[in-house]
Write a protein that holds these residues in place. Structure first.
Motif, PDB file in Angstrom:
ATOM      1  N   GLU A   6      19.094  32.661  32.667  1.00 23.49           N
ATOM      2  CA  GLU A   6      20.281  34.130  32.492  1.00 23.49           C
ATOM      3  C   GLU A   6      21.219  33.666  33.047  1.00 23.49           C
ATOM      4  N   THR A   7      22.352  34.297  32.168  1.00 19.41           N
ATOM      5  CA  THR A   7      23.593  34.114  32.430  1.00 19.41           C
ATOM      6  C   THR A   7      23.814  35.263  33.711  1.00 19.41           C
ATOM      7  N   CYS A   8      24.379  34.881  34.664  1.00 21.30           N
ATOM      8  CA  CYS A   8      24.603  35.964  35.948  1.00 21.30           C
ATOM      9  C   CYS A   8      26.372  35.946  36.265  1.00 21.30           C
ATOM     10  N   VAL A   9      26.852  37.049  36.041  1.00 16.31           N
ATOM     11  CA  VAL A   9      28.319  37.309  36.306  1.00 16.31           C
ATOM     12  C   VAL A   9      28.324  37.973  37.721  1.00 16.31           C
ATOM     13  N   ILE A  10      28.778  37.370  38.807  1.00 14.12           N
ATOM     14  CA  ILE A  10      29.056  38.066  40.092  1.00 14.12           C
ATOM     15  C   ILE A  10      30.473  38.579  40.388  1.00 14.12           C
ATOM     16  N   GLU A  11      30.456  39.872  40.831  1.00 12.89           N
ATOM     17  CA  GLU A  11      31.774  40.455  41.018  1.00 12.89           C
ATOM     18  C   GLU A  11      32.076  40.373  42.554  1.00 12.89           C
ATOM     19  N   ILE A  12      33.254  39.728  42.759  1.00 19.53           N
ATOM     20  CA  ILE A  12      33.581  39.912  44.221  1.00 19.53           C
ATOM     21  C   ILE A  12      34.526  40.751  44.370  1.00 19.53           C
ATOM     22  N   ASP A  13      34.341  41.884  45.071  1.00 14.88           N
ATOM     23  CA  ASP A  13      35.056  43.215  45.356  1.00 14.88           C
ATOM     24  C   ASP A  13      35.818  43.205  46.524  1.00 14.88           C
ATOM     25  N   ASP A  14      36.809  42.599  46.700  1.00 14.62           N
ATOM     26  CA  ASP A  14      37.651  42.202  47.957  1.00 14.62           C
ATOM     27  C   ASP A  14      38.007  43.433  48.757  1.00 14.62           C
ATOM     28  N   ALA A  15      38.363  44.829  48.034  1.00 12.79           N
ATOM     29  CA  ALA A  15      38.879  45.967  48.760  1.00 12.79           C
ATOM     30  C   ALA A  15      37.453  46.622  49.391  1.00 12.79           C
ATOM     31  N   ASN A  16      36.225  46.565  49.032  1.00 11.03           N
ATOM     32  CA  ASN A  16      35.225  46.913  49.411  1.00 11.03           C
ATOM     33  C   ASN A  16      34.290  45.752  50.078  1.00 11.03           C
ATOM     34  N   CYS A  20      38.877  37.935  50.822  1.00 12.72           N
ATOM     35  CA  CYS A  20      39.805  37.466  49.783  1.00 12.72           C
ATOM     36  C   CYS A  20      39.228  36.685  48.738  1.00 12.72           C
ATOM     37  N   SER A  21      39.482  36.466  47.489  1.00 14.35           N
ATOM     38  CA  SER A  21      38.867  35.733  46.509  1.00 14.35           C
ATOM     39  C   SER A  21      39.769  35.520  45.254  1.00 14.35           C
ATOM     40  N   ASP A  22      39.505  34.269  44.510  1.00 11.77           N
ATOM     41  CA  ASP A  22      40.224  33.916  43.521  1.00 11.77           C
ATOM     42  C   ASP A  22      39.546  33.211  42.778  1.00 11.77           C
ATOM     43  N   CYS A  70      44.850  34.694  53.257  1.00 16.23           N
ATOM     44  CA  CYS A  70      43.789  35.724  53.625  1.00 16.23           C
ATOM     45  C   CYS A  70      44.338  36.117  55.125  1.00 16.23           C
ATOM     46  N   ASP A  71      44.850  37.311  55.600  1.00 14.34           N
ATOM     47  CA  ASP A  71      45.039  37.597  56.693  1.00 14.34           C
ATOM     48  C   ASP A  71      45.205  39.184  56.967  1.00 14.34           C
ATOM     49  N   SER A  72      45.346  39.820  57.883  1.00 16.74           N
ATOM     50  CA  SER A  72      45.560  41.196  58.012  1.00 16.74           C
ATOM     51  C   SER A  72      46.790  41.768  57.491  1.00 16.74           C
ATOM     52  N   SER A  73      47.860  41.094  57.149  1.00 21.15           N
ATOM     53  CA  SER A  73      48.935  41.863  56.561  1.00 21.15           C
ATOM     54  C   SER A  73      49.475  41.324  55.342  1.00 21.15           C
ATOM     55  N   HIS A  74      48.562  40.237  54.542  1.00 14.83           N
ATOM     56  CA  HIS A  74      48.739  39.793  53.340  1.00 14.83           C
ATOM     57  C   HIS A  74      47.605  39.265  52.775  1.00 14.83           C
ATOM     58  N   THR A  75      47.328  39.614  51.607  1.00 16.29           N
ATOM     59  CA  THR A  75      46.402  38.828  50.773  1.00 16.29           C
ATOM     60  C   THR A  75      46.893  38.700  49.436  1.00 16.29           C
ATOM     61  N   ASN A  76      46.570  37.632  48.853  1.00 19.46           N
ATOM     62  CA  ASN A  76      47.120  37.233  47.519  1.00 19.46           C
ATOM     63  C   ASN A  76      46.018  37.344  46.474  1.00 19.46           C
ATOM     64  N   SER A  77      45.001  38.057  46.566  1.00 18.46           N
ATOM     65  CA  SER A  77      43.908  37.701  45.708  1.00 18.46           C
ATOM     66  C   SER A  77      44.375  38.561  44.154  1.00 18.46           C
ATOM     67  N   GLN A  78      43.479  38.349  43.390  1.00 18.06           N
ATOM     68  CA  GLN A  78      44.080  38.811  41.955  1.00 18.06           C
ATOM     69  C   GLN A  78      44.275  40.241  42.081  1.00 18.06           C
ATOM     70  N   THR A  79      45.116  40.704  41.233  1.00 19.16           N
ATOM     71  CA  THR A  79      45.765  42.219  41.248  1.00 19.16           C
ATOM     72  C   THR A  79      44.749  43.137  41.000  1.00 19.16           C
ATOM     73  N   ASP A  80      43.539  43.162  40.593  1.00 19.39           N
ATOM     74  CA  ASP A  80      42.669  44.221  40.307  1.00 19.39           C
ATOM     75  C   ASP A  80      41.670  44.367  41.438  1.00 19.39           C
ATOM     76  N   GLY A  81      42.013  43.342  42.405  1.00 14.83           N
ATOM     77  CA  GLY A  81      41.069  43.136  43.606  1.00 14.83           C
ATOM     78  C   GLY A  81      39.533  42.847  43.451  1.00 14.83           C
ATOM     79  N   THR A  82      39.311  42.387  42.207  1.00  8.38           N
ATOM     80  CA  THR A  82      37.949  41.658  41.960  1.00  8.38           C
ATOM     81  C   THR A  82      37.991  40.244  41.217  1.00  8.38           C
ATOM     82  N   THR A  83      37.040  39.307  41.678  1.00 14.21           N
ATOM     83  CA  THR A  83      36.932  38.009  41.215  1.00 14.21           C
ATOM     84  C   THR A  83      35.645  37.836  40.587  1.00 14.21           C
ATOM     85  N   ASN A  84      35.626  37.258  39.334  1.00 15.93           N
ATOM     86  CA  ASN A  84      34.296  37.031  38.640  1.00 15.93           C
ATOM     87  C   ASN A  84      33.766  35.684  38.777  1.00 15.93           C
ATOM     88  N   ILE A  85      32.477  35.432  39.169  1.00 15.80           N
ATOM     89  CA  ILE A  85      31.940  33.929  39.056  1.00 15.80           C
ATOM     90  C   ILE A  85      30.797  34.282  37.877  1.00 15.80           C
TER      91      ILE A  85
END
Length: 191
Positions: free
Chosen positions: A68-78, A113-115, A124-139
């Motif tokens: 199967e193809t599996c798309v994993i979504e990493i939700d940084d905000a949650n 934090c993911s990209d 990735c720290d408490s003051s700044h994260t530069n993850s993707q703008t939508d807050g999710t990364t797909n693997i």
């Protein structure tokens, strides 16, 4: 007749001696508690990293075993990982979500934090994260167990301890764990 002299010293401690001992004990306890708290946070972060890497590996093996193809979504905000709810060939919709704050207690300040890039410039720290703008990364895991789209995950619990890293390496699908040193992830050292 001579009277025996009385010894005026007793076998106890003076108040000054007791105060010095209490102060020394307090200093040592303060140092010990600080080290204990730091080690406790490090062990929590290691446990979360191991759990996340194991969850990703389980899903990679599932994709391989079931073709199967599996798309994993990493939700940084949650701070969660789950099967993406896309209709673009994701056959792994029934994968249970991994909520990192629920699997380990007392980690309310965890930052995820993911990209999709595995370059080490992800901050990735408490003051700044530069993850993707939508807050999710797909693997994207292919039916062969390889990865069509990999990524980098960094976990931060406290600025006094080093971040932990997980790399999903494209195209082989290797999942590597490491520790961040000098703003880059080192996957060659002991965990």
């Amino acid at each position: 007749m001579m009277m025996p002299s009385k010894n005026t010293q007793s076998g106890g401690f003076t108040i000054l001696e007791l105060m010095v001992v209490v102060i020394i004990f307090g200093i040592l306890a303060g140092i010990g508690i600080g080290h204990y708290q730091r080690n406790w946070k490090e062990e929590r972060l290691k446990a979360i990293t191991r759990e996340t890497a194991a969850w990703l590996e389980d899903n990679r093996l599932r994709a391989l075993q079931q073709s199967e193809t599996c798309v994993i979504e990493i939700d940084d905000a949650n701070t969660a990982l789950r099967a993406a709810s896309h209709n673009d060939g994701n056959d792994c919709d029934d994968i249970s979500q991994l909520d990192l704050k629920q699997i380990t207690q007392n980690i309310d300040n965890l930052i995820l934090c993911s990209d999709t890039s595995t370059s080490n410039n992800l901050i990735c720290d408490s003051s700044h994260t530069n993850s993707q703008t939508d807050g999710t990364t797909n693997i994207i895991i292919t039916p062969r167990g390889t990865v069509a789209q990999g990524g980098l995950i960094k976990l931060n619990l406290d600025q006094s301890i080093k971040n932990r890293c997980i790399a999903i390496i494209q195209p082989l699908g290797l999942i590597r764990q490491g520790i961040e040193r000098n703003s880059s992830c080192n996957f060659n050292t002991a965990f």
